[in-house]
Design a protein around this motif. Structure first.
Motif, PDB file in Angstrom:
ATOM      1  N   HIS A  18      10.283   6.647  36.910  1.00 35.43           N
ATOM      2  CA  HIS A  18       9.637   5.329  36.823  1.00 35.43           C
ATOM      3  C   HIS A  18       9.186   4.799  38.183  1.00 35.43           C
ATOM      4  CE1 HIS A  18      11.185   4.090  32.574  1.00 35.43           C
ATOM      5  NE2 HIS A  18      10.607   5.258  32.599  1.00 35.43           N
ATOM      6  N   HIS A  19       9.416   5.563  39.240  1.00 37.19           N
ATOM      7  CA  HIS A  19       8.917   5.142  40.556  1.00 37.19           C
ATOM      8  C   HIS A  19       7.382   5.145  40.498  1.00 37.19           C
ATOM      9  CE1 HIS A  19       7.733   5.418  44.755  1.00 37.19           C
ATOM     10  NE2 HIS A  19       8.925   4.925  45.067  1.00 37.19           N
ATOM     11  N   PRO A  20       6.713   4.101  41.057  1.00 35.18           N
ATOM     12  CA  PRO A  20       5.248   4.021  40.923  1.00 35.18           C
ATOM     13  C   PRO A  20       4.506   5.284  41.351  1.00 35.18           C
ATOM     14  CG  PRO A  20       6.103   2.014  41.922  1.00 35.18           C
ATOM     15  CD  PRO A  20       7.265   2.946  41.772  1.00 35.18           C
ATOM     16  N   ALA A  21       4.935   5.938  42.416  1.00 36.76           N
ATOM     17  CA  ALA A  21       4.216   7.133  42.887  1.00 36.76           C
ATOM     18  C   ALA A  21       4.297   8.250  41.851  1.00 36.76           C
ATOM     19  CB  ALA A  21       4.783   7.600  44.227  1.00 36.76           C
ATOM     20  N   ASN A  22       5.430   8.338  41.143  1.00 32.25           N
ATOM     21  CA  ASN A  22       5.575   9.354  40.087  1.00 32.25           C
ATOM     22  C   ASN A  22       4.842   8.926  38.818  1.00 32.25           C
ATOM     23  OD1 ASN A  22       7.227  10.813  41.786  1.00 32.25           O
ATOM     24  ND2 ASN A  22       9.122   9.902  40.997  1.00 32.25           N
ATOM     25  N   LEU A  23       4.976   7.640  38.494  1.00 29.52           N
ATOM     26  CA  LEU A  23       4.371   7.135  37.241  1.00 29.52           C
ATOM     27  C   LEU A  23       2.850   7.230  37.261  1.00 29.52           C
ATOM     28  CD1 LEU A  23       5.834   3.804  35.827  1.00 29.52           C
ATOM     29  CD2 LEU A  23       5.561   6.026  34.709  1.00 29.52           C
ATOM     30  N   ILE A  24       2.238   6.927  38.395  1.00 32.15           N
ATOM     31  CA  ILE A  24       0.766   6.994  38.479  1.00 32.15           C
ATOM     32  C   ILE A  24       0.305   8.417  38.137  1.00 32.15           C
ATOM     33  CG2 ILE A  24      -1.201   6.940  40.089  1.00 32.15           C
ATOM     34  CD1 ILE A  24       0.051   4.432  41.352  1.00 32.15           C
ATOM     35  N   CYS A  25       1.028   9.415  38.665  1.00 34.38           N
ATOM     36  CA  CYS A  25       0.655  10.816  38.388  1.00 34.38           C
ATOM     37  C   CYS A  25       0.821  11.127  36.907  1.00 34.38           C
ATOM     38  CB  CYS A  25       1.520  11.771  39.218  1.00 34.38           C
ATOM     39  SG  CYS A  25       1.378  11.479  40.987  1.00 34.38           S
ATOM     40  N   GLU A  26       1.967  10.714  36.337  1.00 40.17           N
ATOM     41  CA  GLU A  26       2.234  11.016  34.928  1.00 40.17           C
ATOM     42  C   GLU A  26       1.219  10.304  34.016  1.00 40.17           C
ATOM     43  OE1 GLU A  26       6.136   9.878  33.351  1.00 40.17           O
ATOM     44  OE2 GLU A  26       5.202   9.997  31.366  1.00 40.17           O
ATOM     45  N   LEU A  27       1.002   9.023  34.291  1.00 42.98           N
ATOM     46  CA  LEU A  27       0.098   8.259  33.418  1.00 42.98           C
ATOM     47  C   LEU A  27      -1.346   8.747  33.532  1.00 42.98           C
ATOM     48  CD1 LEU A  27       1.638   4.691  33.714  1.00 42.98           C
ATOM     49  CD2 LEU A  27       1.740   6.259  31.772  1.00 42.98           C
ATOM     50  N   CYS A  28      -1.756   9.168  34.724  1.00 42.58           N
ATOM     51  CA  CYS A  28      -3.131   9.686  34.856  1.00 42.58           C
ATOM     52  C   CYS A  28      -3.304  10.962  34.050  1.00 42.58           C
ATOM     53  CB  CYS A  28      -3.508   9.901  36.325  1.00 42.58           C
ATOM     54  SG  CYS A  28      -4.025   8.372  37.111  1.00 42.58           S
ATOM     55  N   LYS A  61      -7.949  12.994  38.762  1.00 32.64           N
ATOM     56  CA  LYS A  61      -6.801  12.100  38.593  1.00 32.64           C
ATOM     57  C   LYS A  61      -5.645  12.771  37.840  1.00 32.64           C
ATOM     58  CE  LYS A  61      -8.605   8.372  40.562  1.00 32.64           C
ATOM     59  NZ  LYS A  61     -10.022   8.580  40.744  1.00 32.64           N
ATOM     60  N   GLU A  62      -5.954  13.803  37.056  1.00 30.35           N
ATOM     61  CA  GLU A  62      -4.884  14.484  36.313  1.00 30.35           C
ATOM     62  C   GLU A  62      -4.110  15.461  37.191  1.00 30.35           C
ATOM     63  OE1 GLU A  62      -8.006  15.066  36.226  1.00 30.35           O
ATOM     64  OE2 GLU A  62      -8.459  17.177  35.856  1.00 30.35           O
ATOM     65  N   ARG A  63      -4.554  15.644  38.445  1.00 32.41           N
ATOM     66  CA  ARG A  63      -3.884  16.576  39.349  1.00 32.41           C
ATOM     67  C   ARG A  63      -3.202  15.862  40.512  1.00 32.41           C
ATOM     68  NH1 ARG A  63      -5.382  21.879  39.015  1.00 32.41           N
ATOM     69  NH2 ARG A  63      -5.149  22.150  41.246  1.00 32.41           N
ATOM     70  N   LEU A  64      -3.096  14.540  40.413  1.00 33.77           N
ATOM     71  CA  LEU A  64      -2.499  13.756  41.511  1.00 33.77           C
ATOM     72  C   LEU A  64      -1.046  14.147  41.742  1.00 33.77           C
ATOM     73  CD1 LEU A  64      -3.731  10.146  40.651  1.00 33.77           C
ATOM     74  CD2 LEU A  64      -4.392  11.518  42.649  1.00 33.77           C
ATOM     75  N   GLU A  65      -0.627  14.008  43.012  1.00 34.85           N
ATOM     76  CA  GLU A  65       0.782  14.212  43.359  1.00 34.85           C
ATOM     77  C   GLU A  65       1.256  12.962  44.107  1.00 34.85           C
ATOM     78  OE1 GLU A  65       1.627  17.993  45.124  1.00 34.85           O
ATOM     79  OE2 GLU A  65       0.121  18.973  43.852  1.00 34.85           O
ATOM     80  N   PRO A  66       2.566  12.653  44.028  1.00 36.20           N
ATOM     81  CA  PRO A  66       3.058  11.405  44.630  1.00 36.20           C
ATOM     82  C   PRO A  66       2.658  11.235  46.105  1.00 36.20           C
ATOM     83  CG  PRO A  66       4.769  12.401  43.275  1.00 36.20           C
ATOM     84  CD  PRO A  66       3.616  13.379  43.293  1.00 36.20           C
ATOM     85  N   HIS A  67       2.612  12.326  46.854  1.00 35.28           N
ATOM     86  CA  HIS A  67       2.297  12.194  48.286  1.00 35.28           C
ATOM     87  C   HIS A  67       0.816  11.864  48.535  1.00 35.28           C
ATOM     88  CE1 HIS A  67       0.290  16.118  48.712  1.00 35.28           C
ATOM     89  NE2 HIS A  67       1.163  16.526  47.794  1.00 35.28           N
ATOM     90  N   ASN A  68      -0.007  11.859  47.473  1.00 32.08           N
ATOM     91  CA  ASN A  68      -1.425  11.482  47.608  1.00 32.08           C
ATOM     92  C   ASN A  68      -1.616   9.958  47.630  1.00 32.08           C
ATOM     93  OD1 ASN A  68      -2.224  14.071  45.241  1.00 32.08           O
ATOM     94  ND2 ASN A  68      -2.337  14.218  47.452  1.00 32.08           N
ATOM     95  N   MET A  69      -0.541   9.202  47.348  1.00 31.90           N
ATOM     96  CA  MET A  69      -0.698   7.750  47.145  1.00 31.90           C
ATOM     97  C   MET A  69      -0.900   6.951  48.431  1.00 31.90           C
ATOM     98  SD  MET A  69      -0.683   7.469  43.979  1.00 31.90           S
ATOM     99  CE  MET A  69      -0.653   9.029  43.110  1.00 31.90           C
ATOM    100  N   PHE A  70      -1.818   5.998  48.360  1.00 32.01           N
ATOM    101  CA  PHE A  70      -1.974   4.969  49.388  1.00 32.01           C
ATOM    102  C   PHE A  70      -1.021   3.829  49.029  1.00 32.01           C
ATOM    103  CE2 PHE A  70      -5.767   7.370  49.785  1.00 32.01           C
ATOM    104  CZ  PHE A  70      -6.283   7.147  51.055  1.00 32.01           C
ATOM    105  N   ILE A  71      -0.534   3.118  50.054  1.00 31.13           N
ATOM    106  CA  ILE A  71       0.299   1.933  49.782  1.00 31.13           C
ATOM    107  C   ILE A  71      -0.222   0.766  50.613  1.00 31.13           C
ATOM    108  CG2 ILE A  71       2.620   0.945  49.799  1.00 31.13           C
ATOM    109  CD1 ILE A  71       3.719   3.798  49.591  1.00 31.13           C
ATOM    110  N   LEU A  72      -0.486  -0.320  49.899  1.00 29.51           N
ATOM    111  CA  LEU A  72      -0.944  -1.561  50.541  1.00 29.51           C
ATOM    112  C   LEU A  72       0.181  -2.573  50.490  1.00 29.51           C
ATOM    113  CD1 LEU A  72      -4.422  -2.635  49.084  1.00 29.51           C
ATOM    114  CD2 LEU A  72      -3.793  -2.532  51.485  1.00 29.51           C
ATOM    115  N   ASN A  73       0.330  -3.349  51.547  1.00 26.93           N
ATOM    116  CA  ASN A  73       1.274  -4.464  51.492  1.00 26.93           C
ATOM    117  C   ASN A  73       0.557  -5.643  50.835  1.00 26.93           C
ATOM    118  OD1 ASN A  73       2.378  -7.138  52.884  1.00 26.93           O
ATOM    119  ND2 ASN A  73       4.011  -5.628  52.747  1.00 26.93           N
ATOM    120  N   TYR A  74       1.283  -6.348  49.948  1.00 23.21           N
ATOM    121  CA  TYR A  74       0.697  -7.533  49.307  1.00 23.21           C
ATOM    122  C   TYR A  74       1.561  -8.738  49.655  1.00 23.21           C
ATOM    123  CZ  TYR A  74      -1.581 -10.453  45.826  1.00 23.21           C
ATOM    124  OH  TYR A  74      -2.295 -11.447  45.217  1.00 23.21           O
ATOM    125  N   PRO A  75       0.992  -9.838  50.162  1.00 23.98           N
ATOM    126  CA  PRO A  75      -0.431 -10.148  50.168  1.00 23.98           C
ATOM    127  C   PRO A  75      -1.159  -9.851  51.473  1.00 23.98           C
ATOM    128  CG  PRO A  75       0.798 -12.149  50.575  1.00 23.98           C
ATOM    129  CD  PRO A  75       1.818 -11.023  50.476  1.00 23.98           C
TER     130      PRO A  75
END
Ligand SMILES: CSCCC(=O)C(=O)COP(=O)(O)O
Ligand code: ZN
Length: 234
Positions: A18-28, A61-75
């Motif tokens: 459920h970590h966002p970096a893993n979930l983005i890959c799974e959901l894509c 997008k179906e081949r994404l891996e967690p280390h491909n993720m960008f991270i932005l600080n909000y706000p």
């Protein structure tokens, strides 16, 4: 705030599915099978506390891996992690418009049902549908509840632009003009859907896609998706 390489790696490394970096890959991968993110377009962004996770642009997008993720600080919108040789999704300004509304995740699909529903509503600024069970999966913030079976659900339609990022102003205006909406259709392009959490965003995206398909098929049969229930049906 700049992070060390180790700190940056830690932000995308977890055994938790459920970590966002893993979930983005799974959901894509899941969305790819639905035809929502084929040909590199579309995607999903997730916010976890002050961190916004964003996939790279123009990659499968179906081949994404967690280390491909960008991270932005909000706000502050400062990049905490920017993988080399990649650019953040062109949808980033659009995702940010949803985060400014308090979303916890935002999904962009290129579903053909979303595209078709904008085409059957030629010249119109919104799409409407009523008297359909799946409407009940869509929240209505002004009431603090969900839409009811007999309510009319209205989703704004904005015109496409040559570049995805140029949609930001019209998307932000649609969000302002339709305070109850949790989706914006983009003519001849797709849809943006957001929710309080990633699971709510996913559920809503599924409900919207079902409603778009239903409306297209109803229209083909000469039925009005926003029309009253025909007494002869019952
Ligand atoms: C063939 S995709 C065209 C651009 C687009 O609509 C899109 O959603 C791009 O997303 P990306 O995350 O790849 O920048
Ligand atoms: Zn797109």
């Amino acid at each position: 705030m700049s992070l060390t390489e180790e700190e940056q790696t830690a932000l995308v490394t977890s055994d938790d599915p459920h970590h966002p970096a893993n979930l983005i890959c799974e959901l894509c991968r899941n969305f790819y099978t639905l035809g929502w993110v084929t040909g590199t377009g579309g995607g999903i962004s997730i916010k976890k506390e002050e961190h916004i996770y964003i996939a790279p642009s123009g990659v499968q997008k179906e081949r994404l891996e967690p280390h491909n993720m960008f991270i932005l600080n909000y706000p502050s919108l400062e990049y905490l992690r920017q993988p080399t040789n990649l650019k953040p999704s062109a949808c980033t300004p659009l995702f940010l418009a949803a985060y400014d509304k308090g979303a916890g995740a935002c999904i962009h699909t290129h579903s053909q049902w979303a595209v078709l529903v904008t085409l059957i509503n030629k010249g119109k600024k919104s799409f409407k549908i009523a008297n359909t069970e799946m409407i009940k999966g869509i929240p209505r913030p002004s009431t603090g509840k969900y839409y009811g079976y007999h309510d009319t659900l209205e989703i704004p339609i904005i015109e496409n632009t040559a570049h995805e990022e140029d949609l930001r102003d019209s998307l932000a205006k649609a969000i302002k003009d339709y305070p109850d909406t949790s989706a914006v259709l983009v003519r001849r392009h797709g849809v943006y859907v957001w929710g309080d959490t990633v699971w709510k965003a996913k559920t809503q995206a599924e409900c919207y896609d079902y409603l778009f398909q239903l409306a297209v098929e109803m229209t083909k049969l000469g039925l009005d998706p926003a029309g009253p229930i025909d007494p002869l049906e019952e």
